[in-house]
Design a protein around this motif. Structure first.
Motif, PDB file in Angstrom:
ATOM      1  N   ILE A 266       0.866  -1.173   0.000  1.00 30.24           N
ATOM      2  CA  ILE A 266       0.000   0.000   0.000  1.00 30.24           C
ATOM      3  C   ILE A 266       0.911   1.234   0.000  1.00 30.24           C
ATOM      4  O   ILE A 266       1.964   1.244   0.633  1.00 30.24           O
ATOM      5  CB  ILE A 266      -0.905  -0.019   1.247  1.00 30.24           C
ATOM      6  N   ASP A 267       0.533   2.269  -0.720  1.00 32.36           N
ATOM      7  CA  ASP A 267       1.381   3.459  -0.804  1.00 32.36           C
ATOM      8  C   ASP A 267       1.502   4.139   0.553  1.00 32.36           C
ATOM      9  O   ASP A 267       0.653   3.972   1.435  1.00 32.36           O
ATOM     10  CB  ASP A 267       0.833   4.436  -1.845  1.00 32.36           C
ATOM     11  N   HIS A 268       2.564   4.913   0.725  1.00 30.53           N
ATOM     12  CA  HIS A 268       2.905   5.533   2.008  1.00 30.53           C
ATOM     13  C   HIS A 268       1.764   6.378   2.565  1.00 30.53           C
ATOM     14  O   HIS A 268       1.389   6.240   3.738  1.00 30.53           O
ATOM     15  CB  HIS A 268       4.159   6.392   1.847  1.00 30.53           C
ATOM     16  N   GLU A 269       1.207   7.250   1.752  1.00 31.43           N
ATOM     17  CA  GLU A 269       0.155   8.156   2.231  1.00 31.43           C
ATOM     18  C   GLU A 269      -1.057   7.378   2.727  1.00 31.43           C
ATOM     19  O   GLU A 269      -1.605   7.684   3.808  1.00 31.43           O
ATOM     20  CB  GLU A 269      -0.257   9.111   1.103  1.00 31.43           C
ATOM     21  N   THR A 270      -1.474   6.380   1.980  1.00 31.75           N
ATOM     22  CA  THR A 270      -2.627   5.591   2.392  1.00 31.75           C
ATOM     23  C   THR A 270      -2.309   4.764   3.634  1.00 31.75           C
ATOM     24  O   THR A 270      -3.138   4.655   4.554  1.00 31.75           O
ATOM     25  CB  THR A 270      -3.088   4.664   1.252  1.00 31.75           C
ATOM     26  N   ALA A 271      -1.108   4.189   3.680  1.00 30.50           N
ATOM     27  CA  ALA A 271      -0.721   3.388   4.844  1.00 30.50           C
ATOM     28  C   ALA A 271      -0.720   4.236   6.109  1.00 30.50           C
ATOM     29  O   ALA A 271      -1.158   3.778   7.180  1.00 30.50           O
ATOM     30  CB  ALA A 271       0.645   2.756   4.615  1.00 30.50           C
ATOM     31  N   MET A 272      -0.235   5.465   6.011  1.00 26.81           N
ATOM     32  CA  MET A 272      -0.234   6.362   7.171  1.00 26.81           C
ATOM     33  C   MET A 272      -1.657   6.714   7.585  1.00 26.81           C
ATOM     34  O   MET A 272      -1.971   6.783   8.783  1.00 26.81           O
ATOM     35  CB  MET A 272       0.555   7.633   6.846  1.00 26.81           C
ATOM     36  N   LEU A 273      -2.535   6.938   6.619  1.00 27.63           N
ATOM     37  CA  LEU A 273      -3.931   7.233   6.927  1.00 27.63           C
ATOM     38  C   LEU A 273      -4.584   6.068   7.651  1.00 27.63           C
ATOM     39  O   LEU A 273      -5.271   6.258   8.664  1.00 27.63           O
ATOM     40  CB  LEU A 273      -4.687   7.531   5.641  1.00 27.63           C
ATOM     41  N   VAL A 274      -4.364   4.853   7.151  1.00 25.75           N
ATOM     42  CA  VAL A 274      -4.960   3.679   7.780  1.00 25.75           C
ATOM     43  C   VAL A 274      -4.397   3.478   9.195  1.00 25.75           C
ATOM     44  O   VAL A 274      -5.124   3.086  10.107  1.00 25.75           O
ATOM     45  CB  VAL A 274      -4.730   2.423   6.913  1.00 25.75           C
ATOM     46  N   ARG A 275      -3.102   3.755   9.373  1.00 24.56           N
ATOM     47  CA  ARG A 275      -2.530   3.645  10.718  1.00 24.56           C
ATOM     48  C   ARG A 275      -3.219   4.612  11.678  1.00 24.56           C
ATOM     49  O   ARG A 275      -3.498   4.274  12.831  1.00 24.56           O
ATOM     50  CB  ARG A 275      -1.024   3.920  10.690  1.00 24.56           C
ATOM     51  N   GLU A 276      -3.497   5.806  11.218  1.00 26.85           N
ATOM     52  CA  GLU A 276      -4.216   6.765  12.056  1.00 26.85           C
ATOM     53  C   GLU A 276      -5.610   6.265  12.397  1.00 26.85           C
ATOM     54  O   GLU A 276      -6.123   6.506  13.495  1.00 26.85           O
ATOM     55  CB  GLU A 276      -4.303   8.117  11.339  1.00 26.85           C
TER      56      GLU A 276
END
Length: 272
Positions: A234-244
């Protein structure tokens, strides 16, 4: 004295998103006394062990989950050495002080449990609990000596939020190695212990237990994906969003609620 079950930052209490009017989002309970808080932590600890036993995370005498004592935060409650996860009840738990002495309980402490957990708790005064076991997929993945990739929604909870300890030296019998594990954990919710397994921490026992359960499954998912082909991250931006969205302390606590309800209904003797 007012005591709170966990020091979950206020900023995470709305991690599940805004609630509709008239709907109150659940959160960790608040206690009026230290005694009530201690009992609750011990109950969650016993339930976590029962869940670990149910999921097959036991491997002989290996594995331990700890919870700080609310009155003496340098001391922690832990499973007694040589008792199966699936049979642990509240009354079986032992209290260990900062020097590894059993303060309360009938059985000895696992030396490795003390050496690892005492240093992890020391390194992370912000967390209440730590969980470690020799689960099958966690230890298989740990042999690869690299971090989880963000290839599933669930694994994104650990994206850029878990460490890697690569200095395997056999069974942990010295606090110096526990100290190195604590450094490898850093500020994260988990650490992969090379050729050993995984370890997770949480602001509640429930949170630490959930991170372990879902990290074990994320290890399994990545191993399966790698065996089948080349997983696409998963791309970085989406992965960070999902982590949040899924990786906050409150989310970790809440994710264990269905399993808590299940194990309490199935095995109420865990409260004995």
């Amino acid at each position: 004295m007012i005591s709170v079950a966990a020091t979950i930052p206020d900023s995470t209490r709305t991690a599940a998103g805004p609630a509709p009017d008239g709907v109150e989002l659940p959160g960790p309970p608040v206690f009026a006394t230290i005694e009530e808080e201690r009992l609750h932590r011990k109950q969650e600890l016993a339930a976590a062990f029962r869940l670990f036993g149910k999921f097959g995370f036991s491997e002989g005498v290996a594995g331990h989950i700890t919870a700080r004592d609310p009155e003496n935060p340098e001391w922690f409650w832990v499973n007694p050495f040589g008792v199966n996860f699936a049979q642990i009840s509240v009354s079986d738990l032992i209290l260990v002080d900062h020097a590894g002495r059993v303060v309360e309980g009938r059985l000895p402490v696992n030396r490795a449990a003390f050496c690892i957990h005492s240093e992890v708790h020391k390194a992370r005064p912000d967390v209440i609990a730590a969980a470690h076991a020799h689960s099958l997929h966690g230890k298989a993945f740990a042999s690869l000596r690299h971090r989880l990739d963000p290839i599933t929604q669930d694994s994104c909870a650990f994206y850029e939020d878990h460490g890697l300890y690569e200095d395997f030296r056999g069974v942990v019998n010295e606090t110096e190695e526990g100290e190195r594990i604590g450094k490898a954990l850093g500020p994260h919710k988990a650490v992969i212990l090379a050729n050993h397994g995984i370890l997770t921490v949480g602001h509640t026992v429930a949170e630490a237990a959930w991170w372990f359960i879902t990290m074990e499954r994320s290890c399994q998912a990545q191993l399966l994906a790698m065996a089948a082909g080349t997983p696409q991250p998963i791309d970085h931006e989406t992965a960070m969003l999902v982590r949040e969205q899924t990786g906050s302390p409150l989310a970790g606590w809440f994710q264990l609620r269905p399993l808590w309800d299940q194990i309490v209904a199935e095995q109420p003797d865990l409260f004995d």
